[in-house]
Design an enzyme around this catalytic site. Structure first.
Site, PDB file in Angstrom:
ATOM      1  N   ASN A  50       0.867  -1.178   0.000  1.00  0.00           N
ATOM      2  CA  ASN A  50       0.000   0.000   0.000  1.00  0.00           C
ATOM      3  C   ASN A  50       0.904   1.228   0.000  1.00  0.00           C
ATOM      4  OD1 ASN A  50      -1.787   2.053   0.540  1.00  0.00           O
ATOM      5  ND2 ASN A  50      -2.315   1.349   2.615  1.00  0.00           N
ATOM      6  N   TRP A  51       1.000   1.850  -1.170  1.00  0.00           N
ATOM      7  CA  TRP A  51       1.931   2.986  -1.284  1.00  0.00           C
ATOM      8  C   TRP A  51       1.373   4.256  -0.656  1.00  0.00           C
ATOM      9  CZ3 TRP A  51       4.870   3.150  -6.656  1.00  0.00           C
ATOM     10  CH2 TRP A  51       5.779   2.088  -6.699  1.00  0.00           C
ATOM     11  N   LYS A  52       0.088   4.253  -0.310  1.00  0.00           N
ATOM     12  CA  LYS A  52      -0.526   5.455   0.260  1.00  0.00           C
ATOM     13  C   LYS A  52      -0.246   6.659  -0.655  1.00  0.00           C
ATOM     14  CE  LYS A  52      -0.167   3.247   4.714  1.00  0.00           C
ATOM     15  NZ  LYS A  52      -0.093   3.383   6.155  1.00  0.00           N
TER      16      LYS A  52
ATOM     17  N   GLU B 226      -6.820   4.894   7.781  1.00  0.00           N
ATOM     18  CA  GLU B 226      -6.563   6.296   7.445  1.00  0.00           C
ATOM     19  C   GLU B 226      -7.763   6.918   6.729  1.00  0.00           C
ATOM     20  OE1 GLU B 226      -2.792   5.604   5.531  1.00  0.00           O
ATOM     21  OE2 GLU B 226      -1.950   5.047   7.478  1.00  0.00           O
TER      22      GLU B 226
ATOM     23  N   GLU C 146      -5.722  -4.849  10.540  1.00  0.00           N
ATOM     24  CA  GLU C 146      -4.680  -3.857  10.767  1.00  0.00           C
ATOM     25  C   GLU C 146      -4.954  -3.119  12.068  1.00  0.00           C
ATOM     26  OE1 GLU C 146      -2.595  -2.646   6.888  1.00  0.00           O
ATOM     27  OE2 GLU C 146      -4.350  -1.396   7.090  1.00  0.00           O
TER      28      GLU C 146
ATOM     29  N   SER D 298       3.068  -2.291  10.320  1.00  0.00           N
ATOM     30  CA  SER D 298       4.516  -2.380  10.517  1.00  0.00           C
ATOM     31  C   SER D 298       5.088  -3.756  10.164  1.00  0.00           C
ATOM     32  CB  SER D 298       4.889  -1.979  11.937  1.00  0.00           C
ATOM     33  OG  SER D 298       4.521  -0.625  12.176  1.00  0.00           O
TER      34      SER D 298
ATOM     35  N   GLY E 283       2.699  -1.228   4.307  1.00  0.00           N
ATOM     36  CA  GLY E 283       2.760   0.194   3.967  1.00  0.00           C
ATOM     37  C   GLY E 283       4.189   0.620   3.718  1.00  0.00           C
ATOM     38  N   GLY E 284       4.810   1.196   4.738  1.00  0.00           N
ATOM     39  CA  GLY E 284       6.148   1.775   4.608  1.00  0.00           C
ATOM     40  C   GLY E 284       7.159   0.874   3.905  1.00  0.00           C
TER      41      GLY E 284
HETATM   42  P1  PGA Z   1       2.704   0.176   7.677  1.00  0.00           P
HETATM   43  O1  PGA Z   1       1.274   0.432   6.996  1.00  0.00           O
HETATM   44  O2  PGA Z   1       3.237  -1.112   7.092  1.00  0.00           O
HETATM   45  O3  PGA Z   1       3.528   1.367   7.260  1.00  0.00           O
HETATM   46  O4  PGA Z   1       2.498   0.082   9.133  1.00  0.00           O
HETATM   47  C1  PGA Z   1       0.370  -0.620   6.819  1.00  0.00           C
HETATM   48  C2  PGA Z   1      -0.908  -0.121   6.237  1.00  0.00           C
HETATM   49  O5  PGA Z   1      -1.333   0.990   6.613  1.00  0.00           O
HETATM   50  O6  PGA Z   1      -1.519  -0.772   5.374  1.00  0.00           O
END
Ligand code: PGA
Length: 241
Positions: free
Chosen positions: A10-12, A96, A163, A203, A224-225
């Site tokens: 998920n590149w957001k 989010e 999540e 994470s 995500g990150g």
């Molecule tokens: P994160 O994000 O791996 O940076 O914690 C996960 C997500 O929001 O899908």
């Protein structure tokens, strides 16, 4: 049939055309993996990413969609538009979106119906906040989110992403024991428990992915990150077999 693992990035709100080389580097790790490998870039990059991924095993997805297919909704993107740009999946109800845009589970459910109607597979996110976990409400919160967010139609295919909000982008992860317990609980709430994938997010990093991906009821990860770093994401994919 065993459930196929899904490793989703998920590149957001990250990614420009200059970053498309990521997909060239991802092609080989995706080809080596038995897992489905998915990247959900920002909508602006979907079409260019789809061209870049043609002929590879990399799948693409959106990060949200509107409940309607077309209409006077300035700034929104519909499920058929995502599909047209090359998406196969769409993340819905990410925490989010639930917090930044006050999305309710009922809205998430309507979006899931729209995604399914467009031929996309929804990845429906659920998870409790730290306050809710500390108050002993994690299972009630996730149970209520599932009851209200999941599309009901027969034959619908979707993915659940558990999540815990407090683990997203914080470097904190739920313990393997907590993840196992919540995923087992989620599975009891599904109408097709044997075939529905329940993936974990929050994470996920190369250092914790192997332990999490080895859990019986964990069918992959929403990353995500670490999905912005090709080496980290490739290492996570490798833990999924
Ligand atoms: P994160 O994000 O791996 O940076 O914690 C996960 C997500 O929001 O899908």
């Amino acid at each position: 049939m065993p459930r196929r693992m899904l490793i989703a990035g998920n590149w957001k709100m990250h990614g420009l055309r200059a970053d498309l080389g990521f997909f060239d580097s991802l092609a080989a790790p995706a080809a080596r993996s038995n897992a489905e490998v998915l990247i959900c870039p920002p909508a602006t990059l979907l079409a260019a990413a789809a061209e870049r991924c043609a002929g590879t095993d990399i799948l693409l997805g959106g990060q949200d969609c509107h409940t309607n297919a077309t209409g006077a909704h300035t700034g929104d993107v519909s499920a058929p538009m995502l599909k047209d740009a090359g998406a196969r999946y769409v993340i819905l109800g990410h925490s989010e979106r639930r917090s930044d845009h006050a999305e309710s589970s009922e809205l998430v459910c309507a979006k899931a119906d729209a995604a399914l109607a467009a031929g996309l597979t929804p990845i429906i996110c659920v998870g409790e906040t730290l306050e809710q976990r500390e108050a002993g409400e994690a299972f009630d919160v996730v149970g209520a989110q599932l009851s209200a967010s999941l599309p009901a139609g027969a034959g619908t295919e979707f993915v659940i992403a558990y999540e815990p909000v407090w683990a997203i982008g914080t470097g904190l992860t739920a313990s393997a024991e907590d993840v196992a317990r919540m995923h087992a609980f989620i599975r009891t709430r599904l109408s097709k428990p044997a075939s529905t994938r329940v993936i974990y997010g929050g994470s996920v990093k190369p250092g914790n992915a192997a332990e999490l991906m080895a859990l019986d009821d964990v069918d992959g990860a929403l990353v995500g990150g670490a999905s912005l770093d090709i080496d980290a994401f490739a290492a996570i994919i490798a833990t999924a077999g």
